[in-house]
Design an enzyme around this catalytic site. Structure first.
Site, mmCIF file in Angstrom:
data_model
loop_
_atom_site.group_PDB
_atom_site.id
_atom_site.type_symbol
_atom_site.label_atom_id
_atom_site.label_comp_id
_atom_site.label_asym_id
_atom_site.label_seq_id
_atom_site.Cartn_x
_atom_site.Cartn_y
_atom_site.Cartn_z
ATOM 1 N N SER A 177 6.753 -64.191 -2.316
ATOM 2 C CA SER A 177 7.781 -64.221 -1.276
ATOM 3 C C SER A 177 7.234 -64.488 0.118
ATOM 4 C CB SER A 177 8.561 -62.903 -1.272
ATOM 5 O OG SER A 177 7.682 -61.801 -1.105
ATOM 6 N N GLY A 218 8.761 -62.297 -5.673
ATOM 7 C CA GLY A 218 8.535 -61.369 -6.768
ATOM 8 C C GLY A 218 7.400 -61.745 -7.694
ATOM 9 N N ASN A 250 2.026 -58.420 -4.891
ATOM 10 C CA ASN A 250 2.948 -57.679 -5.755
ATOM 11 C C ASN A 250 2.202 -56.873 -6.814
ATOM 12 O OD1 ASN A 250 5.432 -58.415 -4.548
ATOM 13 N ND2 ASN A 250 5.318 -60.417 -5.529
ATOM 14 N N ASP A 279 12.423 -54.439 5.803
ATOM 15 C CA ASP A 279 11.699 -53.849 4.672
ATOM 16 C C ASP A 279 10.254 -53.505 5.022
ATOM 17 O OD1 ASP A 279 10.428 -56.325 4.702
ATOM 18 O OD2 ASP A 279 11.423 -57.059 2.894
ATOM 19 N N HIS A 313 8.010 -58.172 4.692
ATOM 20 C CA HIS A 313 8.130 -59.618 4.882
ATOM 21 C C HIS A 313 8.215 -59.994 6.368
ATOM 22 C CE1 HIS A 313 9.617 -58.910 0.738
ATOM 23 N NE2 HIS A 313 8.891 -59.990 0.497
#
Length: 225
Positions: free
Chosen positions: A53, A90, A118, A201, A204
């Protein structure tokens, strides 16, 4: 006004995006790469950004993701390269290893690998992450032995544990050294942990954060062009 062609591969679909009318003219570019005379499209080389991402530009317009900003820089310098954004939100290293064969169906001249974040957030065993990254590197080298590779390093939050975090970060430097490829120690240098440069979040980058990420990547990437 510069017309920027961005070719992104999101959810295994090739798409294009244009933008950034504020790109500086080639005459004012401060980078050390020597400008070249535009060449026929047949001689254009592909730069593939293969990541998650962070590369896909999660939460932003595709034109605001760092690969698009790299394309703008390339166009301003009239360099014969086309950026392909192969970021997928993801994505883990295991997923990347499964997806890479599809990505390699197109010519690759420069390959930028940005995966692992991730894995770290999920606490995936370090050995698995390292093996998957090595497999991706091997596949690129096997399919395109003349391609130039660059690896972007990543860090994980402190809550993952000090020892895990330190060993996780070492994976990237070791892989870059063992494979003799270009290395960016930390993709999010100057951005990670900075509230004003990240979305709600906290993971990002915002559009402004992506600009810093682009500069981080460009500092290493320009030496490969």
């Amino acid at each position: 006004m510069l017309k920027i062609k961005i070719y992104g591969i999101l959810l295994l679909t090739l798409c294009a995006a244009c933008g950034n009318p504020n790109s500086p003219p080639a005459e004012t570019a401060k980078d050390s790469i020597q400008k070249e005379t535009p060449k026929p499209s047949s001689s254009i080389k592909n730069i593939v950004f293969f990541g998650n991402s962070l590369t896909a530009g999660y939460g932003l317009d595709l034109s605001e993701a760092y690969p698009a900003l790299i394309q703008a820089k390339i166009d301003s310098l009239q360099l014969p390269y086309k950026v392909i954004n192969a970021g997928l939100s993801g994505e883990t290293t295991a997923g990347g290893n499964s997806r890479i064969d599809w990505i390699l169906r197109q010519p690759v001249h420069v390959f930028v690998l940005e995966l692992g974040g991730n894995d770290g957030l999920r606490g995936i065993p370090l050995e698995e992450t390292e093996k998957n990254l090595q497999k991706i590197i091997n596949k690129v080298k096997e399919k395109y032995p003349g391609a130039k590779l660059m690896l972007a390093g990543m860090r994980v939050p402190p809550n993952m544990g000090k020892q895990y975090g330190e060993n996780f970060h070492k994976i990237f430097g070791n892989l870059a050294s063992d494979n003799k490829i270009a290395f960016l120690p930390f993709l999010l240098e100057g951005v990670g942990g900075e509230p004003g440069l990240n979305q709600a979040d906290g993971i990002h980058p915002t559009a402004e954060g992506q600009k810093i990420v682009a500069e981080n990547v460009w500092a290493v990437l320009k030496g490969l062009l």
